[in-house]
Design a protein around this motif. Structure first.
Motif, mmCIF file in Angstrom:
data_model
loop_
_atom_site.group_PDB
_atom_site.id
_atom_site.type_symbol
_atom_site.label_atom_id
_atom_site.label_comp_id
_atom_site.label_asym_id
_atom_site.label_seq_id
_atom_site.Cartn_x
_atom_site.Cartn_y
_atom_site.Cartn_z
ATOM 1 N N SER A 89 -1.051 -3.795 -6.707
ATOM 2 C CA SER A 89 -0.920 -5.008 -5.887
ATOM 3 C C SER A 89 -2.239 -5.761 -5.848
ATOM 4 O O SER A 89 -2.299 -6.976 -6.040
ATOM 5 C CB SER A 89 -0.498 -4.649 -4.461
ATOM 6 N N GLY A 90 -3.307 -5.018 -5.547
ATOM 7 C CA GLY A 90 -4.612 -5.655 -5.484
ATOM 8 C C GLY A 90 -5.017 -6.271 -6.801
ATOM 9 O O GLY A 90 -5.645 -7.334 -6.835
ATOM 10 N N TYR A 91 -4.650 -5.639 -7.888
ATOM 11 C CA TYR A 91 -5.024 -6.124 -9.213
ATOM 12 C C TYR A 91 -4.312 -7.419 -9.568
ATOM 13 O O TYR A 91 -4.920 -8.345 -10.117
ATOM 14 C CB TYR A 91 -4.696 -5.038 -10.247
ATOM 15 N N THR A 114 -10.024 -3.243 -3.940
ATOM 16 C CA THR A 114 -10.651 -2.603 -5.089
ATOM 17 C C THR A 114 -9.890 -2.946 -6.361
ATOM 18 O O THR A 114 -10.490 -3.199 -7.423
ATOM 19 C CB THR A 114 -10.702 -1.079 -4.897
ATOM 20 N N GLY A 115 -8.558 -2.951 -6.267
ATOM 21 C CA GLY A 115 -7.759 -3.385 -7.409
ATOM 22 C C GLY A 115 -8.110 -4.792 -7.838
ATOM 23 O O GLY A 115 -8.203 -5.093 -9.037
ATOM 24 N N THR A 116 -8.341 -5.687 -6.859
ATOM 25 C CA THR A 116 -8.735 -7.065 -7.180
ATOM 26 C C THR A 116 -10.099 -7.092 -7.856
ATOM 27 O O THR A 116 -10.314 -7.829 -8.826
ATOM 28 C CB THR A 116 -8.776 -7.922 -5.901
ATOM 29 N N ALA A 117 -11.034 -6.275 -7.348
ATOM 30 C CA ALA A 117 -12.374 -6.227 -7.932
ATOM 31 C C ALA A 117 -12.324 -5.738 -9.376
ATOM 32 O O ALA A 117 -13.069 -6.228 -10.236
ATOM 33 C CB ALA A 117 -13.272 -5.321 -7.093
ATOM 34 N N ILE A 118 -11.449 -4.782 -9.656
ATOM 35 C CA ILE A 118 -11.298 -4.282 -11.030
ATOM 36 C C ILE A 118 -10.844 -5.417 -11.954
ATOM 37 O O ILE A 118 -11.339 -5.575 -13.067
ATOM 38 C CB ILE A 118 -10.297 -3.113 -11.065
#
Length: 429
Positions: free
Chosen positions: A77-79, A265-269
């Motif tokens: 989801s974050g990604y 964290t997924g978004t940061a990746i």
């Protein structure tokens, strides 16, 4: 859920099945594969209560498969979810896509569950039995309002909704590119404050009905304002999400804040992959978030139970390793059956508790009757679940998603500027 719920099906981004493997744009196929693995893991985890009670009891003290599955979902989801907002800069289109993606199947699953409850075929968890509980569920924030979920798996959708509100808020104030810092802040808050913040502080009062109604009005109002390019509305929505997660969730504030840290964290990746942030700094920050999340479980969430601590730690580490492995293989061809499993992952996730209830009526058993554990029933359960999920994805999810896309395009054809586009233009100037 959005990993679970996704940013939308990637069906159109994958070539027609000319072989057992998908061959176009594996970038999306690997995300589908992760969703499929996570959804099936959660379904098998819950099915093990009925069909493999002995195995479940032996494994749970060392590995919590349910936590593993939902953390993989939250990473995905974050990604991918913020990308769907940033791609065209339209807050309005973002919320339209979320509504048409989440609510149709949610309505079917909740409706069937309530029907089974009425017929006495499903044991209520204390779910919607009044107007207040119904309103809380309609906001998707019920788990952050101390309202029992009509389906046990719905709790994750509350954190998805909080994440959406925060993503829009950070986008509106133009700090959405600072995902690494945001993840670190939430992880440090979960570690240092999670053990002292109150649980259900607002909803534990006698004014709970009034609080549910107020939150529903605030959520609807902030979404409506943000969709009309109101920075104030977007910020208020983000503030609402933080307050609910930090002091009013059903689970401990430590776990709620850790979930937000994992999602960002997924978004940061994703940003590191696209070169928007430094790779080495991102790797260091991700390591800090992972360590803080593990320690949060040990010190704040399961302080008194060493077996639950082990289960949490191994699940978090395994989720991180699974995501890293999938990323490393993202340019490889993905088996079609695995990416296909991901496309029905939302149905797998929402429908498996309902199907388990039907199986209990038809074949007996249940978590209170472990003597009915049965491997043959588990083997039968999985293909039935997959077939049912394929049908609901094709005949419920997909048609309504197409309708949502048509409505969104029609709004733009009438000359409405995409809500939020001005923010993007200002950022790019």
């Amino acid at each position: 859920m959005s990993s679970l719920i996704g940013a939308g099906s990637s069906r159109g981004d994958i070539a027609a099945p000319v072989s057992p493997y998908t061959v176009r744009r594996p970038r999306l196929a690997w995300l589908d594969a992760l969703r499929g693995v996570a959804a099936l893991t959660v379904a098998l985890h819950h099915a093990s209560y009925d069909y493999l009670p002995g195995v479940r009891q032996a494994v749970l003290g060392w590995f919590d498969a349910g936590t593993y599955g939902v953390m993989v979902f939250f990473l995905v989801s974050g990604y991918i979810v913020p990308v769907s907002l940033e791609r065209d800069g339209s807050v309005r289109r973002f919320w339209i896509s979320r509504v048409f993606r989440i609510y149709p199947l949610w309505t079917v699953a909740c409706g069937v569950t309530l029907g089974l409850m009425t017929a006495g075929l499903y044991r209520s968890r204390g779910g919607p039995n009044g107007l207040t509980a119904t309103i809380a569920h309609a906001t998707m924030l019920q788990d952050l309002l101390a309202v029992p979920n009509v389906l046990n798996v719905l709790w994750t959708l509350s954190y998805e909704m909080a994440f959406y509100l925060l993503v829009v808020a950070f986008f509106a104030v133009r700090i959405h590119r600072r995902s690494m810092t945001i993840a670190l802040v939430f992880s440090m808050a979960s570690l240092t404050l999670g053990g002292v913040l109150p649980t259900a502080a607002l909803s534990g009062s006698r004014y709970n009905d009034m609080i549910v109604l107020l939150v529903a009005l605030l959520a609807a109002g902030t979404i409506a304002l943000a969709s009309r390019s109101s920075v104030t509305g977007a910020v208020l929505g983000g503030a609402l999400a933080i307050v609910l997660v930090a002091v009013n969730g059903r689970v401990s504030p430590a776990e709620g804040l850790a979930i937000l840290a994992v999602m960002f964290t997924g978004t940061a990746i994703h940003r590191a992959e696209k070169g928007q942030i430094d790779h080495r700094a991102a790797i260091s920050a991700i390591g800090v978030v992972l360590l803080a999340t593990v320690l949060t479980g040990v010190w704040n969430i399961y302080r008194e139970d060493i077996s639950l601590q082990r289960g949490w730690c191994t699940a978090i580490v395994a989720a991180a390793m699974t995501f890293c492995l999938a990323m490393a293989l993202r340019h490889r061809r993905i088996p079609q059956w695995l990416s296909g499993l991901g496309r029905i992952s939302y149905s797998l996730y929402l429908l498996h508790p309902v199907l388990l209830a039907v199986f209990r009526v038809a074949f007996g058993g249940g978590p209170d009757r472990p003597e009915h554990g049965s491997v043959p029933l588990l083997i039968a359960f999985v293909p039935v679940l997959v077939a049912l999920s394929w049908m609901t994805q094709r005949f419920v999810e997909a048609p309504v998603q197409r309708l949502g896309r048509r409505l969104s395009r029609r709004a733009e054809e009438k000359g409405d500027a995409p809500a939020g586009a001005a923010l993007v233009r200002g950022e790019q100037a």
